[in-house]
Structure formats: C-alpha cells, structure tokens
Design a protein around this motif. Structure first.
Motif: not given
Length: 355
Positions: A139-147, A158-168
């Motif tokens: 959950r490093d702040p540098s990779v919290r979002k898909w874009n 690749v048009a990555l969205p400005d959305k949070d990554i939900v980690v499972v």
C-alpha cells in the motif's frame, strides 16, 4: 403352500442380493482422506474421479488451505495433507511428537496469476514488475491508484483510470500466499516476509480460498489479487504479464512453470524451509528467459510410517498421481512434474513403511 414357501424364500433372500453389490464381483470402494491446499484442489478432484474408476478407491479431499492440510495431517485426522509451503522446523517438531518423521511428495506445479478487474482497460494487456507489485501490496502511496506514474510508465498507450486500487489477499493460512509472498519478499529486498499468512498492511482485503479471491476480483471493479492459474481461467479473469529475473515479459502458463522448475531443481536448496526436506524447491523468481516468476509446487505431506491398514493404499494412490495422473495436469493449467523429479518421488514413496 408351495407359493407361500417360494415367496418366503424370496423375502429372506432379498437382503443377500441387496448387500452383495449385484453379486457380480462388486465390492465397496476403499476410502482414504486428504485435505489442505486449494491450489491443487481442481486437479485432486479430477484425480479422485479417475482413480475411483481405475482402482475403486475413493479420495475424500477437503479444500481449506495449506495450513489446514498440515494441521490435519499432524493431528492424524487426515491420511495426508496438501500444502504449497514445505513444513517449518516448528511444524516438523510438532509432527514428530505425533507420529515421527514426515515425507514431502511433489504432486504438481502451477503458476500463481496476478488477476485484476479494471473495466476501463478491458482487452488491453497490463504489465507489472515485481517491485511495483510488491509496493501495491505494501500500500505504498506511489501506487495507490491505477493510473499511478509507476504503473503508467510500464504500460504506455494504455488508458489507466484515476481510480483506487483495491488489494485482495487470502484470509487464511495459504500455500498460494506463501508462493506469492515469497516472490514479493525476493523482489522487494525483504520488505515483505514469506509466509502462509503474511502480515498484510491495513487496507488489504482478505478472502477465503483461491475461489474466494477470484470471485471477489470478478465481482468488484478496481481490484487486484492472486490465484492459482486455473481459477483465473475458470473465472475469465485478466492476468498481468510480469517481468522475470532475466528481464523478459512473461505470462502465467504451464510452460513458464516448467521452465522455472528446470532452473530450480539444478541444485539442492540452502534456505529453510526447503533445505529441511528432500524434494522441496523454491520456484519463485527463478533464472531463465522463459521462467514465470510466481511458480510453485504443491506437496502431499504424510508420515514416513503409516498404518498397515491404510498405508499401502495411500502410497499406491500417490504413486499413481505422480505418474499416470500427471497426464491430466496440463489440460487443467498445471505443469507436469519433470521426469527426473518423478523418479526421485517413486524412490521416496518406496521408503515409506507400514506398521
């Protein structure tokens, strides 16, 4: 009177006919029990059906995770346990008190796929490096979002969205988690510790079993998780391409696992828990241009001394699974055992004794 006697004779004969399986040489099936890793469960269910037909022996297998397999085998509530993680020193000591030495038998090999659900890039290929994947799970702040820039730089166009990554992740003790976290530990310089139940940071969502993780990812946009390859294919989940140790981009498939195994079995492992056993190997982050980096082996674990009533049946099943049974591996997205390893397995099973 003769009719009455004939009727009576028929009535008294019915239990005999009902209990003799048709009196055509039929007999009730022998039954042995196993449990543990969900990683191997689809193949184990296939084996169970095939072996029942071939040998009239039923294999009852309970899929509840590698931790369950080790615990049940140690407690002798199952004839054998399955785990994707070799037993630790502590687990070996506990087992020795209960029943003596234990044996690890490689059953099959497989890939752990990094699956994701990002509708905005459906049909596009997602690439990830090990360090980026590790930081996603940290959950490093540098990779919290898909874009995030670090992800976007790996996926130009690749048009990555400005959305949070939900980690499972897996919620229970899991061999799949052990394989996955072992890889993350290697590529992150030890920031994460390899474990069947890693100490995930806050914000990582836990789900039970490979099927639980796959189902959650499939049903929730923006998610990323890890599952055995068959569960990814069965749920029609997209899987990321990973950069391996040789710097090549590789997909999760059986050939990549075979390549990793060919590299790994060249030398006996020096690090625990692999060094504690014969025939156990780490396949993660293996050398070789074709090696898929998150690969692992699923083991059957059993006592070296088994009861004479069930022991021969258990050993014969494992001999079959690691020889004739291997033909079912690749069609189910597993990698068959290397021939060299197969010979060593037969020798090891030949050393199991019955009392």
């Amino acid at each position: 009177m003769p009719r009455f006697l004939a009727f009576a004779a028929l009535v008294f004969a019915l239990p005999f006919f009902a209990g003799c399986g048709g009196c055509g040489g039929g007999r009730s099936a022998q039954r042995i029990s196993g449990g543990g890793a969900t990683f191997v469960n689809p193949l184990m269910q296939k084996w169970s059906g095939e072996y029942k037909t071939a040998k009239n022996v039923e294999i009852d297998y309970v899929s509840k995770g590698s931790g369950y397999g080790v615990e049940q085998m140690t407690a002798k509530t199952k004839d054998f346990g399955c785990s994707d993680a070799p037993m630790t020193k502590e687990q070996l000591a506990a087992a020795k008190e209960k029943g003596g030495d234990v044996v690890h038998i490689p059953l099959t090999m497989g890939a752990v796929a990094v699956v994701y659900n990002v509708p905005e890039i459906s049909g596009k290929e997602l690439k990830l490096t090990g360090d980026v994947l590790a930081d996603i799970y940290l959950r490093d702040p540098s990779v919290r979002k898909w874009n995030a820039k670090r992800i976007a730089d790996l996926n130009p166009g690749v048009a990555l969205p400005d959305k949070d990554i939900v980690v499972v992740a897996r919620a229970e003790k899991s061999g799949t988690s052990n394989i996955f976290s072992e890889y993350l530990s290697k590529v992150s310089g030890g920031k994460l510790k390899a474990s069947t139940k890693p100490d995930w940071v806050q914000g990582v969502v836990g789900q039970e079993g490979n099927d639980g993780v796959a189902g959650f990812v499939k049903g929730n946009a923006g998610t990323i998780g890890y599952v055995e390859l068959l569960f990814a294919r069965k749920n029609e989940l997209a899987a990321a391409k990973l950069k391996n140790k040789a710097g090549e981009w590789v997909s999760a498939d059986a050939d990549g696992v075979t390549a990793a195994a060919a590299e790994a079995i060249k030398a006996k492992p020096e690090k625990e828990p692999y060094s504690l056993h014969d025939l156990t190997y780490s396949l993660t982050d293996a050398a070789g241009a074709k090696s898929y980096p998150i690969s692992g082996i699923s083991y059957a674990i059993l006592f070296a001394k088994l009861p004479k009533e069930t022991g021969p049946t258990i050993v014969e099943f494992l001999k079959w699974a690691t020889t004739d049974g291997q033909k079912f591996s690749k069609e189910m997205d597993y990698a068959p055992l290397p021939e060299e390893l197969g010979k060593k397995i037969q020798e090891k099973l030949g050393q199991v004794t019955f009392e």
